[in-house]
Design a protein around this motif. Structure first.
Motif, PDB file in Angstrom:
ATOM      1  N   HIS A   1       8.786 -17.085  -2.010  1.00 48.37           N
ATOM      2  CA  HIS A   1       8.108 -17.179  -0.732  1.00 48.37           C
ATOM      3  C   HIS A   1       7.414 -15.858  -0.441  1.00 48.37           C
ATOM      4  CE1 HIS A   1       7.255 -18.527   3.312  1.00 48.37           C
ATOM      5  NE2 HIS A   1       7.787 -17.440   3.789  1.00 48.37           N
ATOM      6  N   LEU A   2       6.115 -15.918  -0.166  1.00 46.88           N
ATOM      7  CA  LEU A   2       5.340 -14.718   0.074  1.00 46.88           C
ATOM      8  C   LEU A   2       5.639 -14.170   1.465  1.00 46.88           C
ATOM      9  CD1 LEU A   2       3.061 -13.102  -1.306  1.00 46.88           C
ATOM     10  CD2 LEU A   2       1.442 -14.485  -0.029  1.00 46.88           C
ATOM     11  N   GLN A   3       5.868 -12.871   1.551  1.00 50.17           N
ATOM     12  CA  GLN A   3       6.103 -12.227   2.849  1.00 50.17           C
ATOM     13  C   GLN A   3       5.060 -11.142   3.078  1.00 50.17           C
ATOM     14  OE1 GLN A   3      10.282 -11.038   2.524  1.00 50.17           O
ATOM     15  NE2 GLN A   3      10.813 -12.728   3.899  1.00 50.17           N
ATOM     16  N   LEU A   4       4.578 -11.056   4.310  1.00 51.66           N
ATOM     17  CA  LEU A   4       3.591 -10.051   4.684  1.00 51.66           C
ATOM     18  C   LEU A   4       4.157  -9.228   5.839  1.00 51.66           C
ATOM     19  CD1 LEU A   4       2.014 -12.938   4.027  1.00 51.66           C
ATOM     20  CD2 LEU A   4       0.021 -11.500   4.385  1.00 51.66           C
ATOM     21  N   VAL A   5       3.992  -7.929   5.744  1.00 49.92           N
ATOM     22  CA  VAL A   5       4.496  -7.033   6.780  1.00 49.92           C
ATOM     23  C   VAL A   5       3.364  -6.109   7.228  1.00 49.92           C
ATOM     24  CG1 VAL A   5       6.156  -5.241   7.376  1.00 49.92           C
ATOM     25  CG2 VAL A   5       6.832  -7.116   5.846  1.00 49.92           C
ATOM     26  N   GLU A   6       3.032  -6.179   8.520  1.00 47.96           N
ATOM     27  CA  GLU A   6       1.995  -5.319   9.079  1.00 47.96           C
ATOM     28  C   GLU A   6       2.609  -4.025   9.622  1.00 47.96           C
ATOM     29  OE1 GLU A   6       0.928  -9.633  10.430  1.00 47.96           O
ATOM     30  OE2 GLU A   6       2.711  -8.359  10.303  1.00 47.96           O
ATOM     31  N   SER A   7       1.823  -2.968   9.598  1.00 41.39           N
ATOM     32  CA  SER A   7       2.230  -1.703  10.205  1.00 41.39           C
ATOM     33  C   SER A   7       0.988  -0.922  10.596  1.00 41.39           C
ATOM     34  CB  SER A   7       3.105  -0.888   9.249  1.00 41.39           C
ATOM     35  OG  SER A   7       2.390  -0.563   8.077  1.00 41.39           O
ATOM     36  N   GLY A   8       1.198   0.118  11.396  1.00 40.87           N
ATOM     37  CA  GLY A   8       0.093   1.000  11.764  1.00 40.87           C
ATOM     38  C   GLY A   8      -0.457   0.807  13.153  1.00 40.87           C
TER      39      GLY A   8
ATOM     40  N   LEU B   1      -7.581   3.777  14.134  1.00 39.57           N
ATOM     41  CA  LEU B   1      -6.274   3.405  13.610  1.00 39.57           C
ATOM     42  C   LEU B   1      -6.482   2.756  12.258  1.00 39.57           C
ATOM     43  CD1 LEU B   1      -4.319   1.691  16.565  1.00 39.57           C
ATOM     44  CD2 LEU B   1      -3.740   3.859  15.464  1.00 39.57           C
ATOM     45  N   ARG B   2      -5.473   2.846  11.410  1.00 36.83           N
ATOM     46  CA  ARG B   2      -5.499   2.120  10.146  1.00 36.83           C
ATOM     47  C   ARG B   2      -4.275   1.224  10.076  1.00 36.83           C
ATOM     48  NH1 ARG B   2      -5.271   4.207   3.867  1.00 36.83           N
ATOM     49  NH2 ARG B   2      -3.084   4.556   4.444  1.00 36.83           N
ATOM     50  N   LEU B   3      -4.526  -0.062   9.988  1.00 34.65           N
ATOM     51  CA  LEU B   3      -3.459  -1.030   9.828  1.00 34.65           C
ATOM     52  C   LEU B   3      -3.214  -1.288   8.350  1.00 34.65           C
ATOM     53  CD1 LEU B   3      -4.405  -3.691  12.548  1.00 34.65           C
ATOM     54  CD2 LEU B   3      -3.079  -1.568  12.788  1.00 34.65           C
ATOM     55  N   SER B   4      -1.952  -1.555   8.016  1.00 34.29           N
ATOM     56  CA  SER B   4      -1.572  -1.889   6.651  1.00 34.29           C
ATOM     57  C   SER B   4      -0.878  -3.238   6.630  1.00 34.29           C
ATOM     58  CB  SER B   4      -0.630  -0.830   6.072  1.00 34.29           C
ATOM     59  OG  SER B   4      -1.233   0.434   6.038  1.00 34.29           O
ATOM     60  N   CYS B   5      -1.130  -3.970   5.581  1.00 34.14           N
ATOM     61  CA  CYS B   5      -0.464  -5.260   5.351  1.00 34.14           C
ATOM     62  C   CYS B   5       0.099  -5.210   3.940  1.00 34.14           C
ATOM     63  CB  CYS B   5      -1.448  -6.409   5.523  1.00 34.14           C
ATOM     64  SG  CYS B   5      -0.772  -8.028   5.088  1.00 34.14           S
TER      65      CYS B   5
ATOM     66  N   VAL C   1      -2.663  -8.262  19.477  1.00 31.03           N
ATOM     67  CA  VAL C   1      -1.715  -8.268  18.367  1.00 31.03           C
ATOM     68  C   VAL C   1      -2.507  -8.641  17.113  1.00 31.03           C
ATOM     69  CG1 VAL C   1       0.364  -9.269  17.381  1.00 31.03           C
ATOM     70  CG2 VAL C   1       0.211  -8.902  19.854  1.00 31.03           C
ATOM     71  N   TYR C   2      -2.365  -7.814  16.089  1.00 28.02           N
ATOM     72  CA  TYR C   2      -3.103  -8.032  14.848  1.00 28.02           C
ATOM     73  C   TYR C   2      -2.160  -8.604  13.797  1.00 28.02           C
ATOM     74  CZ  TYR C   2      -7.217  -5.639  16.573  1.00 28.02           C
ATOM     75  OH  TYR C   2      -8.345  -5.293  17.272  1.00 28.02           O
TER      76      TYR C   2
ATOM     77  N   GLY D   1       1.991 -12.739   8.598  1.00 21.45           N
ATOM     78  CA  GLY D   1       2.931 -11.711   9.023  1.00 21.45           C
ATOM     79  C   GLY D   1       3.324 -11.897  10.484  1.00 21.45           C
ATOM     80  N   GLN D   2       4.154 -11.000  10.960  1.00 21.49           N
ATOM     81  CA  GLN D   2       4.678 -11.088  12.331  1.00 21.49           C
ATOM     82  C   GLN D   2       3.786 -10.412  13.353  1.00 21.49           C
ATOM     83  OE1 GLN D   2       7.482 -12.920  13.237  1.00 21.49           O
ATOM     84  NE2 GLN D   2       7.098 -13.625  11.153  1.00 21.49           N
ATOM     85  N   GLY D   3       2.866  -9.591  12.922  1.00 18.21           N
ATOM     86  CA  GLY D   3       1.924  -8.965  13.841  1.00 18.21           C
ATOM     87  C   GLY D   3       2.306  -7.542  14.217  1.00 18.21           C
ATOM     88  N   THR D   4       1.277  -6.775  14.581  1.00 20.79           N
ATOM     89  CA  THR D   4       1.469  -5.414  15.069  1.00 20.79           C
ATOM     90  C   THR D   4       0.548  -5.208  16.274  1.00 20.79           C
ATOM     91  OG1 THR D   4       1.503  -3.064  14.448  1.00 20.79           O
ATOM     92  CG2 THR D   4      -0.237  -4.397  13.476  1.00 20.79           C
TER      93      THR D   4
END
Length: 126
Positions: free
Chosen positions: A1-8, A18-22, A93-94, A117-120
């Protein structure tokens, strides 16, 4: 199962950056296109940008063209969204999402992506 995690995400003043990361939990990101969406309070989720698989096709919403840049680092299984000249209306929320294509005509449709992902939170305010 693919998981995505946002940050930044965070709080930034108008005109700032700002720079967001996935980061994607998979052996290789090369098989997936990745998109960024955002949802502001009281509004529907909208597509911001996407980047295709190996050939690196990109698409942007008109509201962010010239200010945002999407890129991918396959070695790190990470997609970035560099956001410059931020405006209060960029507050949202991105989310990042993964799917098979970053198609020119339908890339901004949520149904084009299978994993989310869950969003940031990004807040642009003085």
């Amino acid at each position: 199962h693919l998981q995505l995690v946002e940050s930044g995400g965070g709080l930034v003043q108008p005109g700032g950056s700002l720079r967001l990361s996935c980061t994607v939990s998979i052996f290789t990101l090369d098989y997936y296109a990745v998109a960024w969406f955002r949802q502001a309070p009281g509004k529907e989720r909208e597509g911001v940008s996407c980047v295709g698989r190996q050939i690196g096709r990109t698409n942007y919403a008109d509201s962010v063209k010239g200010r945002f840049t999407i890129s991918r680092d396959s070695a790190k299984n990470t997609v970035y969204l560099q956001m410059n000249s931020l405006k209060p209306e960029d507050t949202a929320v991105y989310y990042c999402a993964a799917g098979p294509y970053c198609s020119d005509y339908v890339w901004s449709g949520e149904n084009e992506y299978d994993y989310w992902g869950q969003g940031t939170q990004v807040t642009v305010s003085s």
